[in-house]
Each structure stands twice: as structure tokens, then as C-alpha cells.
Scaffold this active site. Structure first.
Site, PDB file in Angstrom:
ATOM      1  N   CYS A 275      21.342  33.344  22.804  1.00 42.56           N
ATOM      2  CA  CYS A 275      21.419  34.410  23.818  1.00 42.56           C
ATOM      3  C   CYS A 275      20.138  34.525  24.652  1.00 42.56           C
ATOM      4  CB  CYS A 275      21.768  35.747  23.167  1.00 42.56           C
ATOM      5  SG  CYS A 275      20.493  36.458  22.115  1.00 42.56           S
ATOM      6  N   HIS A 323      20.227  41.056  20.603  1.00 41.94           N
ATOM      7  CA  HIS A 323      21.120  40.295  21.478  1.00 41.94           C
ATOM      8  C   HIS A 323      20.886  40.711  22.925  1.00 41.94           C
ATOM      9  CE1 HIS A 323      24.531  37.626  22.091  1.00 41.94           C
ATOM     10  NE2 HIS A 323      24.965  38.473  23.011  1.00 41.94           N
ATOM     11  N   HIS A 335      26.895  36.067  28.635  1.00 44.98           N
ATOM     12  CA  HIS A 335      26.017  35.918  27.475  1.00 44.98           C
ATOM     13  C   HIS A 335      26.469  34.756  26.611  1.00 44.98           C
ATOM     14  CE1 HIS A 335      28.446  38.234  24.195  1.00 44.98           C
ATOM     15  NE2 HIS A 335      29.270  37.829  25.127  1.00 44.98           N
TER      16      HIS A 335
END
Length: 360
Positions: A275, A323, A335
Site C-alpha cells: 500500500c 494502511h 489502493h
């Protein structure tokens, strides 16, 4: 006498299939050992499997960010260690030259019989030359003393550099050990998630959006094909906001171009990402250098509220800031989710929102 009857086969869609599914899940749960005891959990529903898999992926993502941070520090330590060693080598060469010069002075004194230069001049038959020579000898002695002092100072500096290098090397070894431990943690959690996913029928994995490694290629193709369509749909609906700068727009464009790329922990592109690696690569393409980890990226720009979000903003999730995605407008982000899915478009509501940052 009672007739013997052959029992008819039951449909795989009935109780037999459910029983087999439950047994398979129990085996996966036993292998996973969530609480460390390794006992079976016999009645996991698909929804419970999804919850456990999601939790494992989140924990693996958090560990991945720690790994990325430790790896970045390890690289910096390697660079500092190399610089210290190079500097020590240069100063050692300089020290050797200074020692050679002192050796030449000593050899010259030995050839002159070991007499002090001032005593030799005192025995001269020419008083005028004696006075001139005495001044020269004093200057020569001062230079020699300065040379000796210089060598001593260089020795001290080299020992300081070597000491700093020893400290840096010890720190580097500690970080490398941390990398190894974290790598083991990550692979363990990902393996546990794979075992749980393998116990789910393919149709259930598809329904729950848990494609797993086996379905990653197909998911990647679908995401790649839908990428430009999703962008066009956002723009056509008029709901796609303008990016606050050309660089933010470039980062968003890069993220769109990577839709369908596989998730690989620790990867920063160009063909696979985790990510924070996707975010770093997107802004690098726009000429902006970002830190490697989510923990550092959230402080790399100006914090913005959820109501202020604009395309290109970084959106962060979970209380541990583990994240990150790139906001693209209309409540959507791009993402790199986890190993079960490639880089894709998703609503920012699908995870607990923790904050946002505008880079430019």
C-alpha cells in the site's frame, strides 16, 4: 428377510457438502492456531472466515510497514557505515604519508650522526652562519614537532571513525535481525490466511471478494480493464473533483495506470506494490519524494479533514495508521489492498478511516 437397499447418493449441494466444508475449515483453523493452542474451530461460517482472513491481512500489513521502515533504516545504516569506512581509509592513507615524512626526518638525523642540529651549528667555524643556522634549526624543530602532533591527531581521528563504524555495524546487525523476525511474522500470517481461503469453495471466495492468490490473475485483468472505464465514469458523472495541483493529478494518473498490479509486501513497483509502496511510487512519478511507510507518509504533507478531501490526497486507515490509499474523488480511492486482490478502486468507507494528508 429384509431386503438390502443401497443408500442413494446425496447432492453435493446438501448436507454432505456443508459437512465437508465444515471439516475443511476446521482443519484450516487447526493449522492456523490463532490463539497459539492449535485447537480446531469446527463451526466457522464463510463470514467468520472472511473476518479472520481480513484480520490476518491487517496484521500482516501492519508488520509490513514495520518491515519497510526497518529496511529503510537498514539501508541508511549501510550507507553511513560505507561512508565511515571510506573516510577512515582516506585518513589512513594520509596518516601513512605523514609517517613516511617523519621516517625521512629520522633517517636524515641518523645519517648526520644523531647530533642535535643546534650542537652541530655551534661547532661551526663561521659565527654568522651559526646564527643563521640556529634560527633555521629552530624552525625545522618546530615543523617536526608539528608533524608529530599531526600524526597523533590523525591517529585519534581514525580511531574515532573506527569506533563509530563499530557502533553502526552493531546497529545494522540488529536491524537485519529485526527484518528477519518481521519477515517471519508476515509470511506466517499470510500463510495462515491462504490456508483459510483454501478451505472456502471458489464461489464463496468470489462472493466475499477474497480471490486469494489463485484468483489474483483474473482479478488483475478485470481491474485493469475497468480502470479507465471507472475514471471516465467518475468524470462523466461530474462527481470527480479536480486535483488541487498538477502533481497531485499526475500521482492520481499513475495510480490509475497501475490498476490490476499485484500486491506484494515490501514492493514499490513498477509492476507490484504494497500500500505505501504504491503511494510512494505515484508521487515519485510526479517528482515528489515521499517516505516509505504509512507512519511517516501521514506527516509528509498538510493534514486535511474528510470533508476537504480532493484527488491526490492520501487517506489512512486503522488506529495504527497501517494502511494508505490515494483518494480519487466521489468517496473512492485507489489502493493496494492485500494478497487477495490487486491494486484496485474501492470506497474509503470499507476500512476504519484514520486521517488524510495533502502532499501538494
Amino acid at each position: 428377510m429384509a431386503a438390502h437397499r443401497k443408500t442413494g447418493r446425496r447432492s453435493l449441494g446438501g448436507g454432505t457438502a456443508r459437512t465437508a466444508f465444515t471439516i475443511a475449515l476446521a482443519g484450516a483453523a487447526t493449522a492456523t492456531g490463532f490463539d497459539g493452542t492449535g485447537h480446531a474451530e469446527p463451526d466457522l461460517t464463510p463470514a467468520q472466515v472472511k473476518a479472520k482472513v481480513d484480520k490476518l491481512y491487517q496484521e500482516a500489513e501492519s508488520a509490513t510497514q514495520k518491515y519497510d521502515g526497518a529496511k529503510e533504516k537498514s539501508k541508511a545504516a549501510e550507507h553511513r557505515l560505507s561512508t565511515l569506512r571510506d573516510e577512515a581509509a582516506r585518513k589512513t592513507d594520509k596518516l601513512n604519508s605523514a609517517r613516511d615524512a617523519l621516517g625521512s626526518m629520522a633517517a636524515a638525523q641518523y645519517r648526520d650522526g644523531g647530533l642535535d642540529p643546534a650542537l652541530q651549528l655551534a661547532l661551526s667555524d663561521d659565527p654568522d652562519r651559526y646564527l643563521e643556522g640556529a634560527e633555521f634549526a629552530d624552525r625545522a624543530g618546530t615543523r617536526q614537532a608539528a608533524a608529530v602532533a599531526g600524526v597523533r591527531e590523525q591517529l585519534r581521528e581514525i580511531e574515532r571513525l573506527r569506533g563509530a563504524a563499530r557502533v553502526e555495524l552493531a546497529g545494522l546487525k540488529a536491524r537485519q535481525a529485526e527484518l528477519k523476525r518481521t519477515r517471519t511474522t508476515i509470511t506466517g500470517k499470510l500463510d495462515a490466511a491462504r490456508r483459510l481461503l483454501a478451505a472456502l469453495p471458489a464461489a464463496e471466495r468470489e462472493r466475499l471478494g477474497l480471490g486469494g492468490d489463485s484468483g489474483a490473475a483474473g482479478a488483475a485483468g478485470r481491474a485493469s480493464r475497468s480502470g479507465s472505464g471507472a475514471r471516465d465514469a467518475l468524470q462523466a458523472s461530474g462527481s470527480a473533483a479536480e486535483a488541487p495541483s498538477s502533481r497531485a493529478a499526475a500521482a492520481v494518473s499513475y495510480a490509475y495506470s497501475k490498476l490490476g498490479s499485484p500486491y506484494v509486501w515490501g514492493a514499490t513497483g513498477p509492476n507490484a506494490f504494497d500500500c505505501s509502496g504504491l503511494v510512494q511510487a505515484a508521487y515519485h512519478s510526479a517528482g515528489i519524494s515521499l517516505p516509505r511507510t504509512t507512519y511517516a507518509q501521514i506527516d509528509a504533507g498538510r493534514r486535511v479533514s474528510r470533508s476537504e478531501l480532493a484527488p491526490g490526497d492520501l487517506v489512512f486507515f486503522y488506529s495504527g495508521i497501517s494502511h494508505v490509499g490515494i483518494y480519487i474523488g466521489n468517496g473512492q480511492m485507489i489502493h493496494a489492498p492485500n494478497p487477495s486482490a490487486p491494486v484496485r478502486i474501492a470506497p474509503i468507507d470499507e476500512m476504519p478511516f484514520a486521517g488524510a494528508t495533502r502532499i501538494v
